[in-house]
Design a protein around this motif. Structure first.
Motif, PDB file in Angstrom:
ATOM      1  N   PRO A 140     -44.040 -36.611  -8.466  1.00 34.31           N
ATOM      2  CA  PRO A 140     -44.280 -36.812  -9.900  1.00 34.31           C
ATOM      3  C   PRO A 140     -43.725 -38.146 -10.366  1.00 34.31           C
ATOM      4  N   LYS A 141     -44.385 -38.742 -11.342  1.00 35.78           N
ATOM      5  CA  LYS A 141     -43.926 -40.015 -11.877  1.00 35.78           C
ATOM      6  C   LYS A 141     -42.688 -39.818 -12.733  1.00 35.78           C
ATOM      7  N   THR A 142     -41.822 -40.815 -12.689  1.00 35.97           N
ATOM      8  CA  THR A 142     -40.642 -40.795 -13.549  1.00 35.97           C
ATOM      9  C   THR A 142     -41.055 -41.165 -14.973  1.00 35.97           C
ATOM     10  N   ALA A 143     -40.122 -40.985 -15.907  1.00 33.12           N
ATOM     11  CA  ALA A 143     -40.402 -41.350 -17.298  1.00 33.12           C
ATOM     12  C   ALA A 143     -40.699 -42.839 -17.420  1.00 33.12           C
ATOM     13  N   ALA A 144     -39.979 -43.661 -16.635  1.00 31.96           N
ATOM     14  CA  ALA A 144     -40.218 -45.104 -16.671  1.00 31.96           C
ATOM     15  C   ALA A 144     -41.608 -45.436 -16.148  1.00 31.96           C
ATOM     16  N   GLU A 145     -42.023 -44.785 -15.062  1.00 32.89           N
ATOM     17  CA  GLU A 145     -43.350 -45.033 -14.497  1.00 32.89           C
ATOM     18  C   GLU A 145     -44.456 -44.591 -15.455  1.00 32.89           C
ATOM     19  N   GLU A 146     -44.251 -43.489 -16.128  1.00 29.26           N
ATOM     20  CA  GLU A 146     -45.239 -43.018 -17.110  1.00 29.26           C
ATOM     21  C   GLU A 146     -45.386 -44.038 -18.239  1.00 29.26           C
ATOM     22  N   ALA A 147     -44.257 -44.563 -18.704  1.00 25.49           N
ATOM     23  CA  ALA A 147     -44.299 -45.503 -19.820  1.00 25.49           C
ATOM     24  C   ALA A 147     -44.945 -46.825 -19.422  1.00 25.49           C
ATOM     25  N   ALA A 187     -34.436 -45.984 -15.430  1.00 24.85           N
ATOM     26  CA  ALA A 187     -34.585 -44.603 -15.902  1.00 24.85           C
ATOM     27  C   ALA A 187     -35.259 -44.515 -17.270  1.00 24.85           C
ATOM     28  N   ALA A 188     -34.998 -45.487 -18.122  1.00 30.82           N
ATOM     29  CA  ALA A 188     -35.498 -45.416 -19.500  1.00 30.82           C
ATOM     30  C   ALA A 188     -37.021 -45.583 -19.545  1.00 30.82           C
ATOM     31  N   PRO A 189     -37.684 -44.863 -20.433  1.00 30.75           N
ATOM     32  CA  PRO A 189     -39.142 -45.004 -20.599  1.00 30.75           C
ATOM     33  C   PRO A 189     -39.484 -46.220 -21.447  1.00 30.75           C
TER      34      PRO A 189
END
Length: 386
Positions: free
Chosen positions: A6-13, A36-38
């Motif tokens: 699954p994508k991390t929050a940063a990768e999604e953003a 880590a941050a989106p």
């Protein structure tokens, strides 16, 4: 069957996958874990006083230059001294993560053609003001016309928690010279990701220096390609890192033609639990006979917990070449400390002087007296400002 990660929050953003330690080029800087941050692109209204204060805080604020100013990723015509607009920057090198991030964030930047012998440096200054977690991206293109001579400064300053993505594409024309100085003086909470793509024509001269000192997480790539015979590139840099700062520089110097010279010199200072990394690869193509390429990296570790990793590489396919590399790491010389203290210099001042002398070897590659002096003063005061 491989499970889908699954994508991390940063990768999604950011809209893409980030490299991890399984990639050889990123084994020391696992972006998937470290970011880590989106971070998403957001418009931020900058306070005038804050912008002025941050510009004034630049180590090179007193150096006379024609300035092009970007604030929170957007061109600021009012503060810029050249009639230069911004252009949308198409992504190239699509397999490069840093360039790809800039493409996802619709990077903006300056498109400069520098002609003749310019008597004053051109500075592109990037300012990030206080605001929400966010990402900003820049993509600049700089061409030094054949026979021309120019000095280019890139400065990054800021406050707050943000991701700064910067790609610059530089073309040094036939018989031209470019002196480039980059100052990474980002916020202590920032992430700085950058890639310099440099092409050198016949008899071109490049003097390239980078100071890495500000961001919590820093990764800078450089791709330098010799396209014409007789070109000469000197690439240098200095780290001044403390706390938990992490800085990683990866350079690829590609000798594609004969009779060219390259030199790489990095002087890196780490304190507390800071970690510095230097990865340098020199490629000599089969037809690039008479290549002269050398690289060296040296670390000064001010605490037992500080760390430096070096990965020098030579990839040589020609037989008539002179190439070499070297790397060292150590702490302050106690004899030098004793000598200075025995002459009445307080310990803190003595330590600062030795640090400045150490990174000064890299500063010596800078041609501009004012820039070199300003950086020397910055290095001497680095410990006191922490």
């Amino acid at each position: 069957m491989n499970a889908v990660v699954p994508k991390t929050a940063a990768e999604e953003a950011l809209g893409l996958s980030l490299p991890n330690r399984r990639s050889e080029e990123w084994k020391w800087t696992d972006l998937r874990r470290l970011i880590a941050a989106p971070y998403g692109k957001q418009a931020v209204i900058a306070a005038e006083a804050e912008v002025d204060r941050l510009i004034a805080a630049s180590p090179l604020a007193a150096v006379k230059a024609k300035r092009i100013v970007f604030i929170n990723g957007r061109y600021d015509a009012k503060r810029s001294q050249l009639p230069q607009g911004t252009v949308s920057a198409p992504a190239s090198l699509a397999d490069d993560t840093i360039v790809a991030i800039g493409g996802k964030l619709s990077a903006e930047g300056a498109n400069l053609v520098l002609e003749g012998n310019m008597d004053m440096p051109v500075e592109i200054i990037h300012v990030a003001t206080t605001g929400p977690q966010r990402a900003m991206a820049h993509r600049h293109t700089v061409t030094v016309a054949a026979g021309g001579s120019a000095s280019l400064i890139e400065t990054f300053v800021g406050e707050g928690d943000y991701l700064s993505n910067a790609v610059i594409e530089i073309n040094v024309g036939e018989g031209a010279r470019l002196d480039r100085v980059k100052i990474e003086h980002e916020s202590g909470k920032a992430t700085h990701l950058a890639h310099a793509i440099v092409n050198l024509a016949k008899n071109a001269i490049l003097r390239d220096f980078t100071l890495t000192s500000g961001a919590q997480l820093n990764r800078q790539n450089g791709t330098y390609t010799f396209l014409g015979q007789g070109a000469d590139a000197r690439i240098s840099g200095a780290y001044l890192l403390n706390g938990k700062q992490h800085a990683d520089t990866r350079l690829v110097v590609d000798h594609a033609v004969p009779h060219c010279i390259s030199r790489e010199l990095f002087q890196c200072v780490m304190d507390d639990t800071a970690r510095g990394i230097f990865q340098g690869k020199v490629i000599v193509r089969p037809d690039a006979q008479k290549t002269d390429g050398k690289q060296s990296s040296h670390a000064l570790l001010l605490s037992e917990a500080a760390e430096f990793d070096a990965k020098p590489e030579l990839e040589i396919y020609a037989d008539d070449v002179v190439c070499g590399h070297g790397a060292t790491a150590g702490d302050l010389n106690p004899d030098h400390m004793f000598y200075l203290k025995s002459r009445g210099i307080p310990e803190a001042q003595a330590k600062s002087l030795l640090i400045a002398a150490f990174v000064g070897e890299a500063f010596d590659t800078i041609e501009h007296d004012g820039i070199r002096d300003a950086l020397t003063s910055y290095a001497e005061g680095w410990l006191a400002r922490r």
